[in-house]
Design a protein around this motif. Structure first.
Motif, PDB file in Angstrom:
ATOM      1  N   GLU A  33      72.947  19.460  66.965  1.00  0.00           N
ATOM      2  CA  GLU A  33      73.582  19.908  68.052  1.00  0.00           C
ATOM      3  C   GLU A  33      74.534  21.174  67.945  1.00  0.00           C
ATOM      4  N   ALA A  34      75.148  21.022  66.590  1.00  0.00           N
ATOM      5  CA  ALA A  34      76.074  22.345  66.198  1.00  0.00           C
ATOM      6  C   ALA A  34      75.068  23.843  66.039  1.00  0.00           C
ATOM      7  N   ILE A  35      73.679  23.509  65.636  1.00  0.00           N
ATOM      8  CA  ILE A  35      73.027  24.788  65.479  1.00  0.00           C
ATOM      9  C   ILE A  35      72.687  25.083  66.846  1.00  0.00           C
ATOM     10  N   GLU A  36      72.082  24.022  67.790  1.00  0.00           N
ATOM     11  CA  GLU A  36      71.910  24.510  68.986  1.00  0.00           C
ATOM     12  C   GLU A  36      73.114  25.007  69.800  1.00  0.00           C
ATOM     13  N   HIS A  37      74.328  24.722  69.519  1.00  0.00           N
ATOM     14  CA  HIS A  37      75.400  25.277  70.319  1.00  0.00           C
ATOM     15  C   HIS A  37      75.551  26.843  69.994  1.00  0.00           C
ATOM     16  N   GLU A  38      74.961  27.091  68.716  1.00  0.00           N
ATOM     17  CA  GLU A  38      74.914  28.806  68.513  1.00  0.00           C
ATOM     18  C   GLU A  38      74.153  29.498  69.730  1.00  0.00           C
ATOM     19  N   LYS A  82      65.177  29.573  64.847  1.00  0.00           N
ATOM     20  CA  LYS A  82      65.438  30.342  63.789  1.00  0.00           C
ATOM     21  C   LYS A  82      66.738  31.023  63.624  1.00  0.00           C
ATOM     22  N   TRP A  83      66.825  31.743  64.817  1.00  0.00           N
ATOM     23  CA  TRP A  83      67.922  32.918  65.022  1.00  0.00           C
ATOM     24  C   TRP A  83      69.222  31.849  65.134  1.00  0.00           C
ATOM     25  N   CYS A  84      69.091  30.713  65.756  1.00  0.00           N
ATOM     26  CA  CYS A  84      70.530  29.797  65.733  1.00  0.00           C
ATOM     27  C   CYS A  84      70.742  29.334  64.424  1.00  0.00           C
ATOM     28  N   GLN A 140      72.466  31.822  62.359  1.00  0.00           N
ATOM     29  CA  GLN A 140      73.958  32.355  62.881  1.00  0.00           C
ATOM     30  C   GLN A 140      74.664  31.144  62.441  1.00  0.00           C
ATOM     31  N   TYR A 141      74.208  29.877  62.424  1.00  0.00           N
ATOM     32  CA  TYR A 141      74.998  28.732  61.899  1.00  0.00           C
ATOM     33  C   TYR A 141      75.426  28.725  60.545  1.00  0.00           C
ATOM     34  N   VAL A 142      74.303  29.149  59.868  1.00  0.00           N
ATOM     35  CA  VAL A 142      74.451  29.105  58.435  1.00  0.00           C
ATOM     36  C   VAL A 142      75.697  30.268  58.084  1.00  0.00           C
ATOM     37  N   SER A 143      75.596  31.202  58.619  1.00  0.00           N
ATOM     38  CA  SER A 143      76.551  32.430  58.298  1.00  0.00           C
ATOM     39  C   SER A 143      77.869  32.016  58.810  1.00  0.00           C
ATOM     40  N   GLY A 144      78.148  31.164  60.026  1.00  0.00           N
ATOM     41  CA  GLY A 144      79.322  30.763  60.576  1.00  0.00           C
ATOM     42  C   GLY A 144      79.907  29.725  59.455  1.00  0.00           C
ATOM     43  N   VAL A 145      78.930  28.815  59.167  1.00  0.00           N
ATOM     44  CA  VAL A 145      79.743  27.756  58.049  1.00  0.00           C
ATOM     45  C   VAL A 145      80.124  28.553  56.715  1.00  0.00           C
ATOM     46  N   GLY A 146      79.412  29.541  56.405  1.00  0.00           N
ATOM     47  CA  GLY A 146      79.619  30.373  54.949  1.00  0.00           C
ATOM     48  C   GLY A 146      81.052  31.022  55.219  1.00  0.00           C
ATOM     49  N   TYR A 147      81.390  31.812  56.485  1.00  0.00           N
ATOM     50  CA  TYR A 147      82.373  32.670  56.601  1.00  0.00           C
ATOM     51  C   TYR A 147      83.698  31.657  56.826  1.00  0.00           C
ATOM     52  N   THR A 148      83.515  30.432  57.566  1.00  0.00           N
ATOM     53  CA  THR A 148      84.544  29.394  57.691  1.00  0.00           C
ATOM     54  C   THR A 148      84.897  28.810  56.252  1.00  0.00           C
ATOM     55  N   ARG A 171      86.600  18.869  63.256  1.00  0.00           N
ATOM     56  CA  ARG A 171      85.850  18.542  64.551  1.00  0.00           C
ATOM     57  C   ARG A 171      84.852  19.689  65.066  1.00  0.00           C
ATOM     58  N   SER A 172      84.936  20.831  64.470  1.00  0.00           N
ATOM     59  CA  SER A 172      84.315  21.987  64.918  1.00  0.00           C
ATOM     60  C   SER A 172      83.010  22.059  64.327  1.00  0.00           C
ATOM     61  N   THR A 173      82.014  22.807  64.973  1.00  0.00           N
ATOM     62  CA  THR A 173      80.769  22.648  64.793  1.00  0.00           C
ATOM     63  C   THR A 173      80.388  23.405  63.285  1.00  0.00           C
ATOM     64  N   HIS A 174      81.397  24.305  62.589  1.00  0.00           N
ATOM     65  CA  HIS A 174      80.967  24.590  61.511  1.00  0.00           C
ATOM     66  C   HIS A 174      81.836  23.762  60.403  1.00  0.00           C
ATOM     67  N   SER A 175      82.090  22.628  60.740  1.00  0.00           N
ATOM     68  CA  SER A 175      82.684  21.528  59.781  1.00  0.00           C
ATOM     69  C   SER A 175      81.739  20.389  59.624  1.00  0.00           C
ATOM     70  N   VAL A 176      80.635  20.333  60.616  1.00  0.00           N
ATOM     71  CA  VAL A 176      79.557  19.245  60.238  1.00  0.00           C
ATOM     72  C   VAL A 176      79.423  19.019  58.741  1.00  0.00           C
ATOM     73  N   ILE A 177      79.101  19.766  57.970  1.00  0.00           N
ATOM     74  CA  ILE A 177      78.506  19.829  56.479  1.00  0.00           C
ATOM     75  C   ILE A 177      79.643  20.453  55.506  1.00  0.00           C
ATOM     76  N   ASP A 178      79.886  20.079  54.365  1.00  0.00           N
ATOM     77  CA  ASP A 178      80.721  20.669  53.429  1.00  0.00           C
ATOM     78  C   ASP A 178      79.831  21.494  52.218  1.00  0.00           C
ATOM     79  N   PRO A 179      80.249  22.380  51.764  1.00  0.00           N
ATOM     80  CA  PRO A 179      79.458  22.822  50.562  1.00  0.00           C
ATOM     81  C   PRO A 179      79.184  21.997  49.337  1.00  0.00           C
ATOM     82  N   LYS A 180      78.211  22.413  48.804  1.00  0.00           N
ATOM     83  CA  LYS A 180      77.946  21.625  47.541  1.00  0.00           C
ATOM     84  C   LYS A 180      78.633  21.757  46.495  1.00  0.00           C
TER      85      LYS A 180
END
Length: 718
Positions: free
Chosen positions: A10-15, A23-25, A28-36, A107-116
């Motif tokens: 759902e978070a990826i589709e939100h992009e 693939k584009w979404c 974008q999501y991976v980039s968003g998680v990274g900068y957050t 609760r934001s889309t970029h917080s669904v997963i944490d870094p390893k």
């Protein structure tokens, strides 16, 4: 695990704010998680070096763990050693999310997963390599913001056409602090002085040395008031008008393209002095939170910049509050809102709007139209014309419909605030309902009146403005589609009569034909330059555009004098010094005039109203003559002509008839040197040889033929 996977999908589709591929979404999501994650870690380190966290989250000690991770490990038997680093980080985010939701919201889309854990360790080790002194600087997160995407920005610099997602990164330019100072001092600082009738307390030009102006101490003891802080404020002649206020909480400052909040951070310092002066009986420890709650507003299209801007203001306010002996600083809701088109993805929250506004009402339909326009027009940002799409009449109808009676909202902004409050009471943690709250925050900010707008807006026209945005601008705004021109229109619409707009913008509006209608209206309508400094190039790192810094009075008759400072030819390292010298000491720099005083109405004397402030008025008056050189070429059909302006003699094909010096075989060539202009001017020495159809005698002291070699160099230069 299944629930996390579903939420991640759902978070990826939100992009996807349009017709984008999976693939584009995903990218974008991976980039968003990274900068957050980077933003949060940088924020935690800034808090740690200031002593705001009891247990550091980003500083690895001798045990190989952070102090926060050591505590987690000692209290839990189910958490592994490396995993404790991430658990401690997650716990710290949870504690901070109520104070700075836009950055730490789990609760934001970029917080669904944490870094390893392994990646987290590498990140904090990299942060450890940066000294504490750097993390203590007020503007460190601004540099984080600008250089995180530097490779992307450099790749975009050469593009003539930008996609919607490129507009934000392509305009990441950090405004130098001294430019922020001079724009804020001459807008917010001067507005306060004029509003309170204290023009006499502005330091006279001769009262401070250059060093005292540049390096004034900003502590409360050394700069207790606006005049002591705002040492770049240029005095005006006479008593000029400014918006009035009864309480400092009524003063509002907007940055519609706030980036990491550089303008807002300095405006905080100015506003703090205003509160001290106007509310002397109020405890100084309460003022920082009141400034964030009432005075400062920011909008940006880029979520990462909004995150850093909100956190920068938190750091500033908490630092000042603790210096005033506050033990438990409570962060109010900040007025920093993201104008990404994805915040209009509220489809799943429509039922909430229906419950509050009533399905099928005219106001409800108007809100639907705004949502649809914003969602389908990526990279629109603060250009969303809320006031043009929602009329006061519709809001009055809606007020009556909801039976809010005398206590209900009777203005557009009041209605949207009431709607935001009602939605906030009913929403859950779904992404769509969070978007609805964010979108209503944006609508509230874009329908308020402001005393001052400060900005370094995006630049771009033609291919560097996406087609959807261009179409929207043509329908909703008056002037040619160019981001910075249209952002000025937004600010002018939102600022009060006699308000101020301070901005760092390209200098193209001063002379380009496409902006002629803007200039012509500018010098004839109710606005005027209070101050303009022509910086030229090199003010913005990596930018390839010449700029000016200017403060404009809105709703003010345009036939008043303004100060103009010319610095376009000054090297970057000397611009601030030359500005101080020109503004406060001497209008001349040797033989070069740097400071001019001009009446704005003078510019209209020349057709097209170019902002050529360096041209003396007696020369402008020539343009009022009944007879001109070429009336047709000047678009003056009512005047008489004495000639026709043409290009003159030209080859018509330079590559055929001209040669570079390396194309000439020897010095007996039949190609004489020719000057075609350029940045260098060379003097032609007396030479021997057959040039220009005649032979010149060789000078006795030119025994080596050096003259001919110099001539070859001249040919190379031209």
């Amino acid at each position: 695990m299944q629930k996390t996977r579903e939420r991640l999908v759902e978070a990826i589709e939100h992009e996807n704010s349009g017709e984008k591929s999976w693939k584009w979404c995903y990218n974008q999501y991976v980039s968003g998680v990274g900068y957050t994650i980077i933003n949060r870690l940088a924020a935690f380190r800034c808090m740690e070096v200031r002593g705001f966290l009891d247990l550091p989250v980003t500083q690895i000690g001798e045990s190989g763990l952070t102090p926060a991770a050591e505590k987690v490990l000692s209290e839990s038997f189910t958490v592994g050693r490396e995993e404790s680093l991430v658990v401690a980080y997650h716990d710290a985010c949870e504690k901070m999310q109520d104070e700075i939701e836009i950055l730490f919201n789990l609760r934001s889309t970029h917080s669904v997963i944490d870094p390893k854990p392994a990646h987290f360790r590498k990140l904090v080790e990299m942060i450890d390599d940066i000294s504490d002194e750097i993390w203590l600087a007020d503007d460190v997160l601004g540099w984080v913001y600008e250089y995180y995407n530097r490779p992307v920005v450099e790749a975009l610099d050469s593009k003539d056409t930008l996609k919607a997602e490129d507009v934000g990164p392509a305009n990441q330019f950090y405004t130098p602090h001294w430019v922020v100072r001079l724009l804020a001092d001459n807008s917010l600082g001067k507005l306060y002085i004029e509003s309170t009738g204290q023009q006499s307390i502005i330091p006279s030009p001769e009262s401070l040395s250059r060093d005292e102006r540049k390096n004034r101490i900003v502590s409360p003891e050394d700069a207790p008031g606006v005049p002591e802080l705002c040492t770049y404020m240029i005095p005006d002649e006479g008593n000029l008008e400014a918006p009035s206020f009864d309480d400092p909480s009524e003063i509002r400052v907007l940055d519609p393209a706030c980036g990491s909040g550089h303008f807002l951070l300095y405006a905080f310092d100015v506003l703090e002095r205003i509160w001290w002066a106007e509310r002397p009986n109020l405890s100084r420890s309460e003022i920082p939170s009141k400034i964030l709650e009432h005075n400062l507003y920011g909008v940006d299209i880029d979520l990462r910049s909004c995150q850093l801007s909100a956190f920068n203001l938190y750091l500033k306010a908490r630092t000042r509050a603790e210096e005033e002996n506050v033990e438990n600083f409570e962060m109010p809701n900040t007025n920093i809102v993201c104008a990404d088109a994805r915040v209009a993805d509220v489809e799943e929250a429509i039922d909430i709007l229906n419950q509050i506004t009533g399905e099928g009402t005219r106001a409800r339909e108007a809100i639907d139209e705004i949502i649809a326009e914003f969602q389908s027009t990526e990279a629109l940002g603060s250009l969303l014309d809320v006031q043009g799409m929602l009329s006061e009449e519709l809001m009055q109808e809606q007020t009556d419909l909801l039976r809010w009676n005398d206590d209900g909202p009777h203005t557009l902004n009041a209605f949207l605030k009431k709607l935001r409050e009602a939605v906030g009471d009913r929403t859950s943690d779904s992404f769509s309902e969070q978007n609805l709250k964010s979108f209503l925050n944006l609508l509230v900010v874009l329908t308020q009146d402001y005393d001052v707008a400060l900005m370094n807006p995006p630049y771009g026209m033609r291919g560097r403005m996406p087609d959807d945005v261009k179409k929207y601008v043509e329908e909703h705004y008056q002037y040619y589609p160019e981001y910075y021109i249209n952002f000025f229109e937004v600010c002018e619409n939102l600022t009060k009569t006699h308000g101020r707009v301070g901005m760092l913008i390209p200098w193209s509006f001063m002379f380009r034909k496409v902006f002629e209608s803007f200039r012509t209206d500018f010098v004839s309508k109710d606005r005027r330059f209070d101050f303009l400094a022509e910086f030229g190039y090199d003010i913005l790192d990596n930018a390839t555009v010449g700029t000016v810094g200017t403060v404009v009075r809105t709703g003010t008759v345009g036939d008043g004098e303004g100060t103009f400072i010319r610095l376009h030819d000054v090297p970057k390292a000397e611009k601030e010094f030359k500005f101080i010298n020109a503004a406060f000491d001497d209008e001349y720099d040797g033989m070069v005039q740097r400071r001019y005083t001009r009446d704005t109405s003078e510019f209209s004397l020349i057709p097209g109203a170019p902002i050529s402030y360096w041209v003396p008025k007696n020369l402008r008056d020539i343009y009022a003559s009944n007879t001109v050189l070429d009336a047709d070429n000047a678009d003056l059909p009512e005047r008489d002509s004495i000639g026709v302006v043409k290009q003159g003699l030209a080859t018509g094909n330079d590559s055929r008839f001209f040669r570079y010096f390396w194309e000439v075989a020897d010095e007996e060539s039949k190609f004489p040197p020719i000057s075609k202009g350029g940045s260098d001017a060379w003097l032609l020495p007396e030479l021997a040889g057959p040039y220009f159809g005649k032979t010149m005698e060789k000078k006795s002291n030119d025994t080596t033929g050096l003259g001919h070699k110099i001539l070859n160099i001249i040919s190379m230069k031209v």
